[in-house]
Design an enzyme around this catalytic site. Structure first.
Site, PDB file in Angstrom:
ATOM      1  N   GLY A  81      45.544  40.822  41.344  1.00 35.35           N
ATOM      2  CA  GLY A  81      45.800  41.770  40.260  1.00 35.35           C
ATOM      3  C   GLY A  81      45.710  43.217  40.723  1.00 35.35           C
ATOM      4  O   GLY A  81      44.924  43.540  41.610  1.00 35.35           O
ATOM      5  N   ARG A 145      49.985  36.511  43.921  1.00 30.23           N
ATOM      6  CA  ARG A 145      48.799  35.657  43.911  1.00 30.23           C
ATOM      7  C   ARG A 145      48.933  34.409  44.793  1.00 30.23           C
ATOM      8  O   ARG A 145      48.145  33.466  44.655  1.00 30.23           O
ATOM      9  CB  ARG A 145      48.468  35.240  42.472  1.00 30.23           C
ATOM     10  CG  ARG A 145      47.965  36.381  41.589  1.00 30.23           C
ATOM     11  CD  ARG A 145      47.249  35.859  40.360  1.00 30.23           C
ATOM     12  NE  ARG A 145      46.803  36.930  39.479  1.00 30.23           N
ATOM     13  CZ  ARG A 145      45.649  37.583  39.625  1.00 30.23           C
ATOM     14  NH1 ARG A 145      44.841  37.278  40.609  1.00 30.23           N
ATOM     15  NH2 ARG A 145      45.314  38.546  38.773  1.00 30.23           N
ATOM     16  N   ASP A 176      38.523  35.649  46.367  1.00 28.60           N
ATOM     17  CA  ASP A 176      39.357  34.551  46.898  1.00 28.60           C
ATOM     18  C   ASP A 176      40.179  35.007  48.099  1.00 28.60           C
ATOM     19  O   ASP A 176      40.237  34.328  49.122  1.00 28.60           O
ATOM     20  CB  ASP A 176      40.360  34.089  45.829  1.00 28.60           C
ATOM     21  CG  ASP A 176      39.791  32.971  45.004  1.00 28.60           C
ATOM     22  OD1 ASP A 176      38.670  32.530  45.316  1.00 28.60           O
ATOM     23  OD2 ASP A 176      40.465  32.557  44.040  1.00 28.60           O
ATOM     24  N   LYS A 202      38.707  44.584  46.630  1.00 32.59           N
ATOM     25  CA  LYS A 202      39.453  45.064  45.458  1.00 32.59           C
ATOM     26  C   LYS A 202      39.210  44.174  44.259  1.00 32.59           C
ATOM     27  O   LYS A 202      39.100  42.956  44.421  1.00 32.59           O
ATOM     28  CB  LYS A 202      40.951  45.023  45.806  1.00 32.59           C
ATOM     29  CG  LYS A 202      41.879  45.235  44.645  1.00 32.59           C
ATOM     30  CD  LYS A 202      42.930  44.137  44.455  1.00 32.59           C
ATOM     31  CE  LYS A 202      42.384  42.866  43.885  1.00 32.59           C
ATOM     32  NZ  LYS A 202      43.345  41.910  43.337  1.00 32.59           N
ATOM     33  N   THR A 203      39.070  44.665  43.105  1.00 25.52           N
ATOM     34  CA  THR A 203      39.242  44.007  41.804  1.00 25.52           C
ATOM     35  C   THR A 203      38.630  44.870  40.704  1.00 25.52           C
ATOM     36  O   THR A 203      37.493  45.345  40.842  1.00 25.52           O
ATOM     37  CB  THR A 203      38.665  42.572  41.692  1.00 25.52           C
ATOM     38  OG1 THR A 203      38.863  42.126  40.344  1.00 25.52           O
ATOM     39  CG2 THR A 203      37.186  42.446  42.038  1.00 25.52           C
ATOM     40  N   ILE A 204      39.400  45.049  39.645  1.00 21.86           N
ATOM     41  CA  ILE A 204      38.861  45.821  38.515  1.00 21.86           C
ATOM     42  C   ILE A 204      37.705  45.069  37.869  1.00 21.86           C
ATOM     43  O   ILE A 204      36.872  45.662  37.198  1.00 21.86           O
ATOM     44  CB  ILE A 204      39.925  46.126  37.432  1.00 21.86           C
ATOM     45  CG1 ILE A 204      40.459  44.837  36.819  1.00 21.86           C
ATOM     46  CG2 ILE A 204      41.045  46.999  37.962  1.00 21.86           C
ATOM     47  CD1 ILE A 204      40.919  45.006  35.387  1.00 21.86           C
ATOM     48  N   ASP A 205      37.666  43.744  38.062  1.00 21.27           N
ATOM     49  CA  ASP A 205      36.626  42.933  37.405  1.00 21.27           C
ATOM     50  C   ASP A 205      35.225  43.258  37.909  1.00 21.27           C
ATOM     51  O   ASP A 205      34.242  42.931  37.258  1.00 21.27           O
ATOM     52  CB  ASP A 205      36.897  41.441  37.613  1.00 21.27           C
ATOM     53  CG  ASP A 205      38.118  40.958  36.849  1.00 21.27           C
ATOM     54  OD1 ASP A 205      38.770  41.784  36.195  1.00 21.27           O
ATOM     55  OD2 ASP A 205      38.422  39.749  36.911  1.00 21.27           O
ATOM     56  N   LYS A 242      36.405  52.730   7.769  1.00 19.42           N
ATOM     57  CA  LYS A 242      36.868  51.565   6.994  1.00 19.42           C
ATOM     58  C   LYS A 242      37.234  50.342   7.843  1.00 19.42           C
ATOM     59  O   LYS A 242      37.631  49.333   7.285  1.00 19.42           O
ATOM     60  CB  LYS A 242      38.050  51.959   6.108  1.00 19.42           C
ATOM     61  CG  LYS A 242      39.273  52.462   6.850  1.00 19.42           C
ATOM     62  CD  LYS A 242      40.400  52.780   5.871  1.00 19.42           C
ATOM     63  CE  LYS A 242      41.620  53.283   6.613  1.00 19.42           C
ATOM     64  NZ  LYS A 242      42.725  53.625   5.756  1.00 19.42           N
ATOM     65  N   ARG A 252      37.805  38.164  33.773  1.00 18.11           N
ATOM     66  CA  ARG A 252      37.947  36.726  33.540  1.00 18.11           C
ATOM     67  C   ARG A 252      36.632  35.961  33.679  1.00 18.11           C
ATOM     68  O   ARG A 252      36.297  35.146  32.858  1.00 18.11           O
ATOM     69  CB  ARG A 252      38.886  36.180  34.615  1.00 18.11           C
ATOM     70  CG  ARG A 252      40.223  35.803  34.151  1.00 18.11           C
ATOM     71  CD  ARG A 252      40.958  35.118  35.227  1.00 18.11           C
ATOM     72  NE  ARG A 252      40.992  35.901  36.460  1.00 18.11           N
ATOM     73  CZ  ARG A 252      42.004  35.896  37.302  1.00 18.11           C
ATOM     74  NH1 ARG A 252      43.050  35.191  37.013  1.00 18.11           N
ATOM     75  NH2 ARG A 252      41.965  36.580  38.415  1.00 18.11           N
ATOM     76  N   GLU A 311      36.723  39.281  28.311  1.00 21.28           N
ATOM     77  CA  GLU A 311      37.866  38.371  28.302  1.00 21.28           C
ATOM     78  C   GLU A 311      37.465  36.894  28.430  1.00 21.28           C
ATOM     79  O   GLU A 311      37.989  36.033  27.740  1.00 21.28           O
ATOM     80  CB  GLU A 311      38.768  38.758  29.484  1.00 21.28           C
ATOM     81  CG  GLU A 311      40.067  38.022  29.564  1.00 21.28           C
ATOM     82  CD  GLU A 311      40.873  38.421  30.800  1.00 21.28           C
ATOM     83  OE1 GLU A 311      40.356  39.123  31.679  1.00 21.28           O
ATOM     84  OE2 GLU A 311      42.033  37.999  30.875  1.00 21.28           O
ATOM     85  N   GLU A 427      46.359  48.067  30.638  1.00 25.27           N
ATOM     86  CA  GLU A 427      46.369  49.528  30.439  1.00 25.27           C
ATOM     87  C   GLU A 427      45.600  50.262  31.536  1.00 25.27           C
ATOM     88  O   GLU A 427      45.836  51.439  31.793  1.00 25.27           O
ATOM     89  CB  GLU A 427      45.702  49.886  29.095  1.00 25.27           C
ATOM     90  CG  GLU A 427      46.446  49.468  27.857  1.00 25.27           C
ATOM     91  CD  GLU A 427      46.218  48.010  27.471  1.00 25.27           C
ATOM     92  OE1 GLU A 427      45.642  47.260  28.292  1.00 25.27           O
ATOM     93  OE2 GLU A 427      46.626  47.623  26.372  1.00 25.27           O
ATOM     94  N   ARG A 429      44.824  48.944  34.808  1.00 31.13           N
ATOM     95  CA  ARG A 429      44.898  48.458  36.197  1.00 31.13           C
ATOM     96  C   ARG A 429      45.737  49.342  37.113  1.00 31.13           C
ATOM     97  O   ARG A 429      45.650  49.227  38.328  1.00 31.13           O
ATOM     98  CB  ARG A 429      45.445  47.025  36.225  1.00 31.13           C
ATOM     99  CG  ARG A 429      44.563  46.051  35.483  1.00 31.13           C
ATOM    100  CD  ARG A 429      44.784  44.634  35.889  1.00 31.13           C
ATOM    101  NE  ARG A 429      46.185  44.255  35.922  1.00 31.13           N
ATOM    102  CZ  ARG A 429      46.614  43.046  36.261  1.00 31.13           C
ATOM    103  NH1 ARG A 429      45.744  42.124  36.610  1.00 31.13           N
ATOM    104  NH2 ARG A 429      47.890  42.762  36.258  1.00 31.13           N
TER     105      ARG A 429
END
Ligand code: FBP
Length: 553
Positions: A81, A145, A176, A202-205, A242, A252, A311, A427, A429
C-alpha cells in the site's frame, strides 16, 4: 503538466539528513556493533538463514569512508500500500548513489515486485527524479502486492539482475515484504550471486516497528491527515451540535493509526482492537460502551460526538471471528452455488439459520440487515468473507441506536441520536509527506545506499532517535533476521517479522486510557489543522504523539 504552487515549492525543499550522513559521502564511515540474534526461535531462524543470520548491527559515523570503490547498479521496488514519503526514499537512494559515483545506475522496477519478475523497469535520471522530490504517492514507478517468495521467482530475479548488471536490490515495504526481502537475500547469498538486498520500513499502519525500528514511514503524514479531518469534523459537530460521527480509519491488523488520531484529536470514543481482543469484548459490549457516552452527553444536552473505529476491529471480537469462520465453512465449495441460487433474502436467511451454530446465529441475528447481507456478498478469490470491507462504522452506529431505544424506553436517556459515517484511508496514503516523513524517508534511502556501498545484505535501513531533531538522528542498519520469529501462516510454520500491535502497557495506550473517561463525557476536542510545511520547527517538524510518548520510556 500543471503544478500546484505547493508542489513547486516542495521541489525546492532540502530534506534533512542525520548528522553522520550530512557531511558528504567521503566522510561516512561504518561502525560494527554486536552480533545479533532473532527475537525468538533462534535455532530455527539460524537454520533457515545460514548465510545471513547473526550478522552485526551497523551504525554510521563521521569519519573516513573506507568502502570499496566499484560501480553500483541498484534496482528499487515499492511494495504494498502507498505511504507518504516513498518517493523520497528513492530520491535519497538516488542522490547517495550519484554522489558516490556519477557512473552508478539506479533502476526502478515497475508496479511492485512483479516488475522484477517481468523484467519491467526504467532507469532514473536527474530530470525524472526531480519531478518526484518531496511529493506523495508511489506513482514514480507504481506499487503492487505480488509476493516474492518462491525459489522459481528468485531464480528469475537472478537472471533479470544479471541481464542488467544489477548488484543490489532495495525493497521498500511492510513486514511481509521485508520478510520476503530477508528470504531473497538468503537465496542470493546461498547461490553466490553477489546480489545484495536491503529493506526499508514502510506502512501507514505503523505496525512494522520494534526495538530497532522506531516507526515505519508514512504513519506520521497519514495520521496527521486523518487527524486534520477528524479535528474538522469535531469542530463541525461542536458547532452544529446535532450529529454523532462514526469514523473508521485504516489499519487492518493494528490500531496504531486510530490511537495516534485519538491522541491528536481527543474524540469522545476511540476503540482499540487490541484491547477488544484482550478483554474478549462482544459486539454488544462495545455498542453498550459507546451508548454510555451518547447517553451521558445527551442527558447534558450534547447530542453530538465523535467515535473513531480502527479498520480491523471486528476481527478482534472473538464471537465475530467465530461467526466469520462458520460463514466461510457454510459457503465452502459447491455450497455457495446452492446459496446463490436462492432468490429471496428470506430463503437465504433460513439457509443461514440452518447452517450456523446457535451461538453464531445469536451474533448474526443482532447485526443490521445491511451488514448481514454484506457478509454474504463480499468474498475474496478463495470464497472467504472480506472482513476489511465490512462497514464497521455503520455496524456500531446501528447497534448503538438499538441500544439507545432500550435506554429511552426505561427512561434513562432523553437525548437525540443522529449518526453520520466516514472512512478515512486512501485520503491519507498519498498526501504530500510531512517534513518529518520527507526527512525520514530521504534519510532511509540515502542510508540504504550506504549499506549497499559497504557491502551489507539482508539488512533493514535503520534511522533512529526520531523524536529528536534530524541532526541527532542515528543512521545504520539491522539484520532483518534479528526481527524474525516463527509463526503459523496458512497451516505452515514460517519465519516472519513480528507484527507490532498496540501494546496495552505502552505509554501511548496508557495516556489514552487515563484520559478517555473525561473525553467520553465532556467535549475535549483538539483541532490539529492541516500539515504545515513552512514555518516554525515546533509546528512543522514535530512527529507523532505516539513516538513522543514511546520515547519517554
Ligand atoms: P501496507 O500494509 O501494504 O502498507 O498497506 C496498508 C493499508 O493501507 C491498510 O491500512 C489497508 O487496509 C490496506 O492497505 C488497503 O489495501 P489496498 O490498497 O490493497 O486496498
Amino acid at each position: 503538466m500543471k503544478l500546484s504552487p505547493l508542489q513547486q515549492a516542495r521541489y525546492q525543499y532540502s530534506p534533512k539528513l542525520p548528522g553522520m550522513l550530512a557531511n558528504g559521502i567521503s566522510e561516512i564511515s561504518v561502525k560494527e556493533g554486536q552480533e545479533t540474534q532473532s527475537v525468538a526461535d533462534q535455532g530455527k531462524i539460524a537454520e533457515l538463514f545460514p548465510n545471513t543470520y547473526g550478522k552485526k548491527e551497523i551504525t554510521f559515523e563521521k569519519g573516513q569512508n573506507t568502502s570499496t570503490s566499484q560501480k553500483q547498479v541498484v534496482g528499487v521496488i515499492l511494495s504494498g500500500g502507498q505511504a507518504p514519503g516513498g518517493h523520497n526514499v528513492i530520491c535519497g537512494l538516488y542522490d547517495a548513489l550519484k554522489q558516490t559515483n556519477k557512473e552508478n545506475v539506479l533502476y526502478g522496477f515497475k508496479n511492485g515486485p512483479i516488475g522484477l519478475i517481468e523484467d519491467d523497469l526504467l532507469e532514473f535520471d536527474d530530470a525524472y527524479i526531480n519531478e518526484y522530490r518531496n511529493t506523495g504517492g508511489f506513482d514514480i514507478i507504481g506499487s503492487g502486492r505480488t509476493k516474492l517468495e518462491t525459489n522459481e521467482q528468485f531464480a528469475i530475479a537472478v537472471d533479470v539482475c544479471k541481464k542488467h548488471g544489477i548488484n543490489a536490490i532495495v525493497i521498500i515495504g511492510g513486514d511481509d515484504s521485508n520478510t520476503n526481502a530477508a528470504v531473497l537475500a538468503e537465496y542470493f547469498a546461498a547461490h553466490n550471486t553477489g546480489i545484495q538486498v536491503i529493506g526499508c520500513p514502510k506502512t501507514i499502519d505503523g505496525d512494522l516497528k520494534n526495538e530497532d525500528i522506531e516507526c515505519s514511514f508514512g504513519f506520521d503524514t497519514a495520521c496527521k491527515t486523518y487527524s486534520e479531518l477528524i479535528g474538522n469534523i469535531e469542530r463541525d459537530a461542536n458547532s452544529a451540535k446535532k450529529y454523532w460521527h462514526f469514523i473508521k480509519v485504516m489499519g487492518r491488523s493494528a490500531s496504531h493509526v486510530a490511537l495516534e488520531c485519538a491522541l491528536e484529536t481527543q474524540p469522545n470514543i476511540c476503540l482499540i482492537s487490541e484491547e477488544v481482543a484482550e478483554k474478549a469484548m462482544s459486539l454488544s459490549t462495545i455498542a453498550n460502551y459507546i451508548a454510555d457516552s451518547v447517553e451521558a452527553r445527551g442527558n447534558k444536552g450534547m447530542n453530538f460526538g465523535v467515535a473513531v473505529i480502527p479498520e480491523g476491529v471486528v476481527e478482534f471480537v472473538p464471537e465475530f471471528k467465530a461467526l466469520i469462520a462458520e460463514i466461510n465453512e457454510l459457503l465452502a465449495g459447491e455450497k455457495a452455488d446452492a446459496f446463490n441460487a436462492l432468490s429471496t433474502w428470506t430463503e437465504k436467511y433460513a439457509f443461514i439459520e440452518q447452517g450456523l451454530t446457535k451461538e453464531s446465529m445469536g451474533v448474526f441475528a443482532i447485526l443490521p440487515q445491511g451488514i448481514q447481507q454484506q457478509l454474504f456478498l463480499e468474498r475474496d478469490p478463495h470464497g472467504n468473507v472480506q472482513v476489511s470491507l465490512i462497514e464497521s462504522e455503520k455496524l456500531f452506529s446501528a447497534m448503538v441506536a438499538e441500544n439507545l431505544k432500550a435506554r429511552k424506553a426505561n427512561g434513562t436517556y432523553n437525548g437525540k441520536f443522529n449518526a453520520l459515517h466516514h472512512f478515512f484511508g486512501y485520503e491519507g496514503r498519498c498526501a504530500f509527506p510531512s517534513n518529518f516523513d520527507s526527512d525520514y524517508c530521504y534519510s532511509l534511502g540515502f542510508n540504504a545506499f550506504m549499506l549497499i556501498q559497504y557491502g551489507y545484505t539482508g539488512y533493514l535501513s535503520k534511522v533512529s532517535n526520531l523524536s529528536k531533531p534530524a541532526i541527532e538522528w542515528v543512521a545504520g542498519g539491522m539484520p532483518i533476521t534479528k526481527m524474525m520469529n516463527i509463526e503459523r501462516r496458512h497451516g505452515e510454520d514460517k519465519p516472519v517479522i513480528r507484527k507490532a500491535l498496540v501494546e496495552l502497557d505502552g505509554n501511548p495506550f496508557k495516556y489514552f486510557a487515563a484520559h478517555r473517561e473525561d473525553w467520553a463525557v465532556n467535549t475535549c476536542y483538539i483541532y490539529p489543522g492541516a500539515i504545515q510545511y513552512y514555518g516554525p520547527a515546533e509546528v512543522c517538524d514535530i512527529t507523532t504523539r505516539t513516538l513522543a510518548l514511546e520515547s519517554e520510556k
